[in-house]
Scaffold this active site. Structure first.
Site, PDB file in Angstrom:
ATOM      1  N   CYS A 340       0.817  -1.210   0.000  1.00 59.06           N
ATOM      2  CA  CYS A 340       0.000   0.000   0.000  1.00 59.06           C
ATOM      3  C   CYS A 340       0.855   1.266   0.000  1.00 59.06           C
ATOM      4  O   CYS A 340       1.302   1.702  -1.042  1.00 59.06           O
ATOM      5  CB  CYS A 340      -0.994  -0.022   1.164  1.00 59.06           C
ATOM      6  SG  CYS A 340      -2.416   1.076   0.921  1.00 59.06           S
ATOM      7  N   ALA A 341       1.144   1.840   1.148  1.00 56.68           N
ATOM      8  CA  ALA A 341       1.992   3.028   1.185  1.00 56.68           C
ATOM      9  C   ALA A 341       3.352   2.741   0.565  1.00 56.68           C
ATOM     10  O   ALA A 341       3.921   3.589  -0.141  1.00 56.68           O
ATOM     11  CB  ALA A 341       2.164   3.507   2.629  1.00 56.68           C
TER      12      ALA A 341
END
Length: 453
Positions: A340-341
């Site tokens: 994700c990030a």
């Protein structure tokens, strides 16, 4: 076995986090060793739990890890503690969409054989609170609702009416809390602001939660209820057993160094991941992409978890030396696992700000929330999993990423819809999918082994 309580509610927004964190803080202040837990995949609430107890907040997710692992993971986290407090998710009986009670707070309470304390938002009701609690207490006879905490009570008169209504229900009132703005925690697009981004304010907020709960709740009664939980059978989860140590690197004979991103921009991680990597023979070193201009000395593998890089895009972009170091490591073929990030950080750009440029892709914020459990299968061999490996994960983001031509996907999502997702490129595995490696400890063994080689 450790005494334990599950803090649940009829619905989200009732005050579970305030009450659960306040109980943790109040009991810890009284001298008890308190083990904090959270039902479901949430990363943010456990940060506040850790602040309240001085121990890592741990997740209990029956969807991602399976029902058989809930009690062993709980016992692992609670080892040596006097009391465990488990914060629920959503409403008591809400689980994974379309899958009945799976991953619900109710199911976890049954797997832990733990009494439930129901937190009820009483702000717009009086006698109706009795009907509400009666319904929740009688819905599933296997769920033991041992007490109620009335939240957002307006006045002494309001409290008296609520307590009178509850007398015929057979569920004791173990607390009544007034509205208290000083314990509110700020939110933004994905929920509460993580502790790492507001540590000083968060310390004060957690202390206020503890004081509010201490003043408004029957702590001896709650502790007695927790101690009434029966013994749990089975052995605690053990990362050393689940993630056997492989041979060290072929040339140095030393443990491979795996750098794990931390700091304010990358706050989403499960404690068990680091424990599994360490048990698999790695030396895990944390670094902060906002502050550190180089990777830890000797880094042979990199893990970049979730968080809020979109909030810190300018600062991450400004740290050009580290961006180049990350790109250099990835282009050398070293194993890199990004969730994700981490995926956004490896992209060419994020909201127009240059990122590491490892992936031929650009990311940006969007107005659409992507949220939910996923079942996935590895499309091809990679640093985390062999082709065909199936696991369950969770997506939670408001960004989109636009890949260039010829991108090789990491996962085939098979439920709830069919699509491909993520990137596999040399040693890089990057995806929006958050996973819990305790469910598949061979992921940590495979990754640590690749780093050692």
């Amino acid at each position: 076995m450790v005494a334990r309580l599950v803090i649940a509610a009829p619905a989200s927004g009732s005050g579970k986090t305030t009450v659960a964190t306040g109980l943790m803080a109040a009991f810890a202040r009284s001298g008890l060793a308190v083990s904090p837990h959270k039902v479901g995949p949430d990363y943010i609430d456990p940060g506040y739990h850790a602040l309240a107890t001085g121990r890592p907040g741990r997740n209990l997710d029956a969807y991602m890890c399976g029902t058989d692992l809930v009690a062993p993971l709980f016992a692992h986290g609670a080892r040596g503690c006097d009391l465990a407090v488990v914060e629920g998710v959503m409403g008591l009986y809400d689980g994974a969409s379309g899958l009945g009670e799976l991953a619900s707070t109710a199911q976890v309470s049954k797997l832990l054989r733990a009494p439930v304390v129901l937190v009820v938002d009483a702000s717009s009701q009086s006698r109706s609170v009795a009907a509400l609690v009666h319904g929740f207490a009688s819905w599933d006879p296997e769920v033991r609702i041992g007490g109620v905490i009335l939240n957002k009570v307006g006045s002494d008169r309001h409290e008296a009416l609520l307590r009178e209504a509850m007398e015929d229900v057979g569920v004791p009132v173990l607390g009544a809390l007034r509205r208290a703005p000083q314990v509110d925690t700020p939110s933004r697009h994905l929920g509460l602001v993580p502790v790492a981004e507001r540590r000083s304010d968060a310390v004060d907020a957690v202390a206020a939660m503890g004081e509010q709960v201490r003043a408004g709740c029957d702590l001896p009664g709650l502790l007695a209820l927790a101690r009434s939980a029966p013994r749990l059978d089975g052995e605690p989860w053990n990362p050393a057993v689940e993630s056997p140590r492989p041979a060290p690197g072929p040339r140095s004979g030393r443990r491979p160094v795996i750098a794990v991103a931390g700091g304010s921009a990358f706050t989403f991680s499960y404690a068990e991941h680091t424990e599994l990597l360490t048990a698999a023979g790695a030396e895990v070193v944390t670094f902060d992409p906002l502050r550190d201009e180089q990777l830890p000395l000797g880094t042979s593998g990199l893990v970049i978890g979730g968080g809020f890089p979109e909030v810190y895009a300018a600062e991450l972009s400004a740290n050009e030396p580290l961006r180049k170091a990350v790109a250099g490591l990835a282009h050398s073929g070293a194993p890199v696992a990004a969730e994700c990030a981490g995926l956004l950080y490896l992209a060419r750009s994020l909201d127009g700000q240059p990122m590491c440029g490892v992936l031929d892709a650009d990311a940006r914020m969007s107005g659409r929330l992507t949220l939910g459990y996923r079942e996935a299968v590895a499309v091809r061999d990679n640093s985390l999993a062999a082709a065909g490996t199936r696991l369950r994960g969770h997506e939670f983001h408001r960004t989109v990423i636009e890949p260039g031509a010829g991108a090789e996907p990491a996962w085939g999502i098979v439920h709830p819809e069919r699509r491909v997702e993520g990137f596999v490129q040399d040693g890089v595995h990057a995806s929006y999918l958050h996973t819990h490696w305790a469910a598949r400890p061979e992921v940590a063994v495979r990754f640590a082994g690749a780093c050692a080689r």
